[in-house]
Motif scaffolding. Structure first.
Motif, PDB file in Angstrom:
ATOM      1  N   LEU A 201     -16.733  15.382  87.376  1.00 48.85           N
ATOM      2  CA  LEU A 201     -15.377  15.909  87.258  1.00 48.85           C
ATOM      3  C   LEU A 201     -14.536  14.880  86.503  1.00 48.85           C
ATOM      4  CD1 LEU A 201     -13.129  17.961  88.082  1.00 48.85           C
ATOM      5  CD2 LEU A 201     -12.823  16.576  90.157  1.00 48.85           C
ATOM      6  N   SER A 202     -13.882  15.298  85.440  1.00 48.84           N
ATOM      7  CA  SER A 202     -13.104  14.348  84.651  1.00 48.84           C
ATOM      8  C   SER A 202     -11.779  14.954  84.196  1.00 48.84           C
ATOM      9  CB  SER A 202     -13.896  13.874  83.422  1.00 48.84           C
ATOM     10  OG  SER A 202     -14.161  14.955  82.545  1.00 48.84           O
ATOM     11  N   HIS A 203     -10.748  14.097  84.152  1.00 47.28           N
ATOM     12  CA  HIS A 203      -9.431  14.460  83.637  1.00 47.28           C
ATOM     13  C   HIS A 203      -9.039  13.404  82.604  1.00 47.28           C
ATOM     14  CE1 HIS A 203      -8.972  17.286  86.976  1.00 47.28           C
ATOM     15  NE2 HIS A 203      -9.375  16.317  87.772  1.00 47.28           N
ATOM     16  N   THR A 204      -8.643  13.871  81.425  1.00 48.70           N
ATOM     17  CA  THR A 204      -8.301  12.947  80.340  1.00 48.70           C
ATOM     18  C   THR A 204      -6.918  13.281  79.780  1.00 48.70           C
ATOM     19  OG1 THR A 204     -10.645  12.803  79.738  1.00 48.70           O
ATOM     20  CG2 THR A 204      -9.051  11.984  78.130  1.00 48.70           C
ATOM     21  N   LEU A 205      -6.093  12.252  79.607  1.00 50.71           N
ATOM     22  CA  LEU A 205      -4.768  12.402  79.010  1.00 50.71           C
ATOM     23  C   LEU A 205      -4.681  11.575  77.729  1.00 50.71           C
ATOM     24  CD1 LEU A 205      -2.283  12.178  82.026  1.00 50.71           C
ATOM     25  CD2 LEU A 205      -2.765  14.175  80.632  1.00 50.71           C
ATOM     26  N   LYS A 206      -4.162  12.182  76.671  1.00 52.36           N
ATOM     27  CA  LYS A 206      -3.870  11.454  75.444  1.00 52.36           C
ATOM     28  C   LYS A 206      -2.371  11.216  75.381  1.00 52.36           C
ATOM     29  CE  LYS A 206      -4.177  11.619  70.420  1.00 52.36           C
ATOM     30  NZ  LYS A 206      -4.555  12.432  69.236  1.00 52.36           N
ATOM     31  N   LEU A 207      -1.987   9.946  75.148  1.00 52.67           N
ATOM     32  CA  LEU A 207      -0.579   9.579  75.159  1.00 52.67           C
ATOM     33  C   LEU A 207      -0.036   9.455  73.734  1.00 52.67           C
ATOM     34  CD1 LEU A 207      -0.802   6.905  77.983  1.00 52.67           C
ATOM     35  CD2 LEU A 207      -0.518   9.392  78.169  1.00 52.67           C
ATOM     36  N   GLU A 208       1.287   9.298  73.625  1.00 53.49           N
ATOM     37  CA  GLU A 208       1.927   9.254  72.310  1.00 53.49           C
ATOM     38  C   GLU A 208       1.487   8.074  71.469  1.00 53.49           C
ATOM     39  OE1 GLU A 208       6.090   9.342  73.031  1.00 53.49           O
ATOM     40  OE2 GLU A 208       6.162  11.515  73.389  1.00 53.49           O
ATOM     41  N   ASP A 209       1.126   6.974  72.096  1.00 56.15           N
ATOM     42  CA  ASP A 209       0.686   5.810  71.328  1.00 56.15           C
ATOM     43  C   ASP A 209      -0.824   5.832  71.062  1.00 56.15           C
ATOM     44  OD1 ASP A 209      -0.253   5.435  73.850  1.00 56.15           O
ATOM     45  OD2 ASP A 209       0.660   3.455  74.158  1.00 56.15           O
ATOM     46  N   ASP A 210      -1.458   7.016  71.224  1.00 57.67           N
ATOM     47  CA  ASP A 210      -2.888   7.222  70.991  1.00 57.67           C
ATOM     48  C   ASP A 210      -3.781   6.529  72.019  1.00 57.67           C
ATOM     49  OD1 ASP A 210      -2.597   8.910  68.829  1.00 57.67           O
ATOM     50  OD2 ASP A 210      -2.552   7.255  67.385  1.00 57.67           O
ATOM     51  N   SER A 211      -3.212   5.999  73.079  1.00 59.71           N
ATOM     52  CA  SER A 211      -4.041   5.477  74.167  1.00 59.71           C
ATOM     53  C   SER A 211      -4.481   6.644  75.064  1.00 59.71           C
ATOM     54  CB  SER A 211      -3.274   4.432  74.978  1.00 59.71           C
ATOM     55  OG  SER A 211      -2.128   5.020  75.573  1.00 59.71           O
ATOM     56  N   THR A 212      -5.445   6.375  75.933  1.00 57.87           N
ATOM     57  CA  THR A 212      -6.038   7.423  76.754  1.00 57.87           C
ATOM     58  C   THR A 212      -6.081   7.003  78.213  1.00 57.87           C
ATOM     59  OG1 THR A 212      -7.431   8.139  74.907  1.00 57.87           O
ATOM     60  CG2 THR A 212      -8.089   8.852  77.100  1.00 57.87           C
ATOM     61  N   ALA A 213      -5.736   7.923  79.089  1.00 60.03           N
ATOM     62  CA  ALA A 213      -5.876   7.720  80.532  1.00 60.03           C
ATOM     63  C   ALA A 213      -6.982   8.642  81.031  1.00 60.03           C
ATOM     64  CB  ALA A 213      -4.566   8.025  81.245  1.00 60.03           C
ATOM     65  N   LEU A 214      -7.908   8.089  81.798  1.00 60.35           N
ATOM     66  CA  LEU A 214      -9.091   8.856  82.212  1.00 60.35           C
ATOM     67  C   LEU A 214      -9.346   8.694  83.701  1.00 60.35           C
ATOM     68  CD1 LEU A 214     -11.769  10.440  81.655  1.00 60.35           C
ATOM     69  CD2 LEU A 214     -12.823   8.213  81.177  1.00 60.35           C
ATOM     70  N   TYR A 215      -9.588   9.830  84.363  1.00 60.90           N
ATOM     71  CA  TYR A 215     -10.080   9.827  85.745  1.00 60.90           C
ATOM     72  C   TYR A 215     -11.406  10.567  85.759  1.00 60.90           C
ATOM     73  CZ  TYR A 215     -10.773  11.296  90.575  1.00 60.90           C
ATOM     74  OH  TYR A 215     -11.318  11.541  91.804  1.00 60.90           O
ATOM     75  N   GLN A 216     -12.419   9.959  86.361  1.00 60.17           N
ATOM     76  CA  GLN A 216     -13.744  10.581  86.380  1.00 60.17           C
ATOM     77  C   GLN A 216     -14.413  10.354  87.735  1.00 60.17           C
ATOM     78  OE1 GLN A 216     -17.150   9.092  83.858  1.00 60.17           O
ATOM     79  NE2 GLN A 216     -16.879  11.092  82.877  1.00 60.17           N
ATOM     80  N   LYS A 217     -15.054  11.395  88.263  1.00 59.08           N
ATOM     81  CA  LYS A 217     -15.767  11.318  89.524  1.00 59.08           C
ATOM     82  C   LYS A 217     -17.165  11.896  89.337  1.00 59.08           C
ATOM     83  CE  LYS A 217     -15.560  12.671  94.411  1.00 59.08           C
ATOM     84  NZ  LYS A 217     -14.790  13.412  95.448  1.00 59.08           N
ATOM     85  N   ILE A 218     -18.180  11.103  89.668  1.00 62.90           N
ATOM     86  CA  ILE A 218     -19.573  11.515  89.495  1.00 62.90           C
ATOM     87  C   ILE A 218     -20.262  11.494  90.853  1.00 62.90           C
ATOM     88  CG2 ILE A 218     -21.772  11.001  88.371  1.00 62.90           C
ATOM     89  CD1 ILE A 218     -20.228   9.613  86.162  1.00 62.90           C
ATOM     90  N   VAL A 219     -20.864  12.599  91.218  1.00 58.79           N
ATOM     91  CA  VAL A 219     -21.575  12.730  92.489  1.00 58.79           C
ATOM     92  C   VAL A 219     -22.954  13.331  92.214  1.00 58.79           C
ATOM     93  CG1 VAL A 219     -21.576  13.765  94.789  1.00 58.79           C
ATOM     94  CG2 VAL A 219     -19.415  13.075  93.742  1.00 58.79           C
ATOM     95  N   GLY A 220     -23.980  12.836  92.894  1.00 65.96           N
ATOM     96  CA  GLY A 220     -25.312  13.391  92.700  1.00 65.96           C
ATOM     97  C   GLY A 220     -26.249  13.022  93.826  1.00 65.96           C
ATOM     98  N   PHE A 221     -27.377  13.728  93.877  1.00 65.14           N
ATOM     99  CA  PHE A 221     -28.388  13.421  94.882  1.00 65.14           C
ATOM    100  C   PHE A 221     -29.754  13.872  94.369  1.00 65.14           C
ATOM    101  CE2 PHE A 221     -27.341  17.804  95.854  1.00 65.14           C
ATOM    102  CZ  PHE A 221     -28.569  18.371  96.143  1.00 65.14           C
ATOM    103  N   THR A 222     -30.789  13.320  94.970  1.00 63.01           N
ATOM    104  CA  THR A 222     -32.168  13.718  94.690  1.00 63.01           C
ATOM    105  C   THR A 222     -32.901  13.909  96.010  1.00 63.01           C
ATOM    106  OG1 THR A 222     -32.248  12.541  92.576  1.00 63.01           O
ATOM    107  CG2 THR A 222     -34.353  13.054  93.608  1.00 63.01           C
ATOM    108  N   GLN A 223     -33.541  15.049  96.149  1.00 68.75           N
ATOM    109  CA  GLN A 223     -34.339  15.342  97.337  1.00 68.75           C
ATOM    110  C   GLN A 223     -35.806  15.460  96.926  1.00 68.75           C
ATOM    111  OE1 GLN A 223     -33.487  19.109  99.157  1.00 68.75           O
ATOM    112  NE2 GLN A 223     -35.279  19.036 100.484  1.00 68.75           N
ATOM    113  N   GLN A 224     -36.668  14.703  97.563  1.00 66.95           N
ATOM    114  CA  GLN A 224     -38.102  14.761  97.293  1.00 66.95           C
ATOM    115  C   GLN A 224     -38.858  14.943  98.600  1.00 66.95           C
ATOM    116  OE1 GLN A 224     -38.140  11.002  94.707  1.00 66.95           O
ATOM    117  NE2 GLN A 224     -39.714  12.238  93.732  1.00 66.95           N
TER     118      GLN A 224
END
Length: 248
Positions: A201-224
């Motif tokens: 899940l990610s949220h990205t913002l582009k600002l007026e000075d061309d910089s970027t703000a990013l929030y990202q959440k990664i979740v996962g699992f493996t079942q064997q």
């Protein structure tokens, strides 16, 4: 707070909906509709317990091995299917949902042989082989967002769900005839199952000075899991029909 509650809830809702439908589809793959091994089983939708005449007997009724003609080696054709779905503006303007599935149909290979005066067979079964990739994206000009981050010009939200399942069996089958009509058989399978799933899940913002703000959440699992499956079968020949029994 980077995002308002409405935008975050929308992305999470879409992701949760996709996840539910994905798991429902996987849950159906234990039925006979999906597990058809051997040509006769495919033609009869798995209804072959008392009539299977090919190596599908290792899965459906091992006792039928005594009725099988000599088979040096047999293999079912390995088939794959790729499905791609894309929906645009379904959940609002500038939104896109895509789903890519790469699936292999159940298949098997094996052969029969004689040892110690009785019939044996070995088999390799691929019961499930699926690989799915679901994506949801949305983009909005910054002036349409109610967020506390200043000077934002552009917003991009994305949700990705990847899922992969593989289930393989390797087995040995033995059968013996008792009299002219009754046969008893058993199949012993070793199984290897692996289920991998993850979401981003990610949220990205582009600002007026061309910089970027990013929030990202990664979740996962493996079942064997690894285990043994036993199938006990019986077959009885009548004059005009065969009666079969399978106990797993």
């Amino acid at each position: 707070m980077l995002l308002n509650r409405n935008n975050l809830s929308t992305v999470l809702y879409i992701g949760y909906t996709l996840l539910v439908f994905q798991n429902i589809s996987f849950g159906q793959q234990a039925s006979y509709k999906f597990n058809n091994f051997g040509n006769r089983s495919m033609l009869l939708s798995g209804n072959v317990t008392g009539s299977v005449t090919d190596l599908g007997l290792a899965y459906y009724n091992p006792a039928r091995l005594t009725e099988l003609e000599n088979t040096g080696f047999a293999i079912n054709a390995k088939a794959y299917q790729f499905t791609s779905i894309s929906l645009t503006n379904t959940f609002g303007e500038s939104s896109k949902v895509s789903n890519n599935d790469f699936d292999g149909v159940p298949s098997m290979a094996g052969a029969t042989f004689n040892l110690f005066g009785t019939r044996f067979a070995y088999s390799f079964l691929t019961r499930i082989d699926t690989n799915s990739d679901i994506n949801y994206t949305t983009n909005t000009p910054g002036n349409n967002l109610n967020i506390s981050y200043p000077n934002n010009q552009y917003y991009l939200g994305a949700y990705n769900l990847k899922s992969k399942i593989r289930d393989e069996w390797m087995g040995l089958t033995w059968a013996k005839k008792f009299g002219d009509r009754l046969s008893i058989g058993i199949s012993m399978f070793g199984s290897a199952y692996k289920f991998t799933e993850g979401s981003t899940l990610s949220h990205t913002l582009k600002l007026e000075d061309d910089s970027t703000a990013l929030y990202q959440k990664i979740v996962g699992f493996t079942q064997q899991s690894y285990g043994f499956i036993f199938k006990l079968g019986a077959n009885y020949n009548l004059k005009k029909a065969d009666i079969g029994l399978n106990i797993s």
